[in-house]
Design an enzyme around this catalytic site. Sequence first.
Site, short mmCIF file in Angstrom:
data_model
loop_
_atom_site.label_atom_id
_atom_site.label_comp_id
_atom_site.label_asym_id
_atom_site.label_seq_id
_atom_site.Cartn_x
_atom_site.Cartn_y
_atom_site.Cartn_z
N ARG A 147 53.59 42.15 18.29
CA ARG A 147 52.90 41.98 17.25
C ARG A 147 51.50 42.06 18.12
O ARG A 147 50.36 42.92 17.67
CB ARG A 147 52.78 40.61 15.94
N ILE A 148 51.38 41.32 18.84
CA ILE A 148 50.35 40.75 19.42
C ILE A 148 50.14 41.91 20.40
O ILE A 148 48.53 42.70 20.57
CB ILE A 148 50.53 39.66 20.69
N CYS A 226 47.49 36.56 28.82
CA CYS A 226 47.63 35.19 27.43
C CYS A 226 49.15 35.17 27.05
O CYS A 226 48.59 35.23 25.76
CB CYS A 226 46.10 35.65 26.67
N ALA A 227 50.36 35.72 28.05
CA ALA A 227 51.21 34.77 26.93
C ALA A 227 51.60 33.90 27.28
O ALA A 227 51.49 32.71 26.63
CB ALA A 227 51.77 36.12 27.91
N GLU A 257 50.44 23.02 32.37
CA GLU A 257 49.28 22.52 31.35
C GLU A 257 49.05 21.48 31.46
O GLU A 257 50.30 20.53 30.81
CB GLU A 257 49.82 23.69 30.05
N HIS A 275 44.44 27.70 27.82
CA HIS A 275 45.66 28.21 26.91
C HIS A 275 44.76 28.21 25.24
O HIS A 275 45.30 27.95 24.38
CB HIS A 275 46.90 26.66 26.45
N GLY A 277 44.33 31.16 23.91
CA GLY A 277 45.13 32.17 22.29
C GLY A 277 44.49 31.93 21.20
O GLY A 277 44.34 32.77 20.68
N ALA A 278 45.61 30.88 20.46
CA ALA A 278 45.74 30.90 19.24
C ALA A 278 44.69 30.09 18.26
O ALA A 278 44.54 28.96 17.74
CB ALA A 278 47.34 30.09 19.32
C1 MLT Z 1 52.00 30.28 20.79
O1 MLT Z 1 52.57 30.64 20.70
O2 MLT Z 1 51.60 30.31 19.15
C2 MLT Z 1 50.28 30.13 21.21
O3 MLT Z 1 50.54 30.16 22.66
C3 MLT Z 1 49.34 28.42 21.42
C4 MLT Z 1 49.87 27.65 21.61
O4 MLT Z 1 51.40 27.95 22.11
O5 MLT Z 1 49.80 26.45 21.71
#
Ligand code: MLT
Length: 314
Positions: A147-148, A226-227, A257, A275, A277-278
């Site tokens: 999706r990403i 960004c994964a 992390e 981190h 990304g989201a």
């Molecule tokens: C996710 O997998 O939803 C993103 O990497 C965000 C997160 O892990 O907090």
Amino acid sequence: MKVLITDGLEAEAIAALRKAHEVDVAELDAKQLLEAIPAYHALIVRSRTKVTKEVLERAANLKVVGRAGVGVDNIDVTQATARKVAVVNAPTASSVSVAELALGHMLSLYRSLAVADRSVKEGKWEKKRFEGHELHGKVLGLFGSGRIGAEVAKRAAAFGMRVIAFDPYLPPEVAKGHGIELVGKEELLEDADIVSIHAALTPETRGIIGAGELSLMKHTAVLVNCARGEIVQEVALADALSSGAIAGAAVDVFEKEPPAGSPLLTAPNVVFTPHLGASTHEAQARAGAIIAEQVFAALSGRRPEFVVNPGAYG
Ligand code: MLT
């Protein structure tokens, strides 16, 4: 029923859950979680909380673990399935946010945004030093493309990039529909000007980018991750940056992390985000709403839409 939320959740989602359930919100450490878990029917986490085998073994009443995000690598899904505990996630919540961050990192690397910002703040005016490159006309290599990856491809096309991808699970007709050309792993690494990782962390992808893979990349190429940090061997990436084997990297995710002690922290030509990304209001609101709905369904005996482990249902 009793719901425990350990990594926070959008206020609206908590309020929705509270209409029907008893909800506790508490940032518990590993030991506190082990003590608390037997009382709960649902556990909702993000990535901080590790839902280990031990946690699941003590979770006598647990019916569902909700992951308010995409990756479920912090949950022992095999153990959950064995104990008939459903694991649900919010796979559609953050695709746009992660894609936008990846594109932001590409632009940042190509135009030295972070370093140029520091330079101006230091009172310098280094126009020559920061002459950059256009994304236009470059080859973007998506390492993994679900999706990403599809969202990244759409945006990259708008920048005039050619998009190739290595993803053994992506059907060719779906790739074509997203304007993505499927290639082999070596071809991707050799041809891409930017390699952007968009794969899930699985036993297959853990450490898949190491010294051998990085040595296939062009000296002018950059890597964006960004994964998940564990997909890339950090020592190998730090070496590739130090030796000039690749030109740069943008790293949002780390093997550990926060990344104290990571060799990447002292490597040259690398920019970081923690981190993120989201981490947008929009993605978090979506994740909260989706996960509240999934947990509601599981607690009321319905099968949720986004079950990661269908085996938990039979
Ligand atoms: C996710 O997998 O939803 C993103 O990497 C965000 C997160 O892990 O907090």
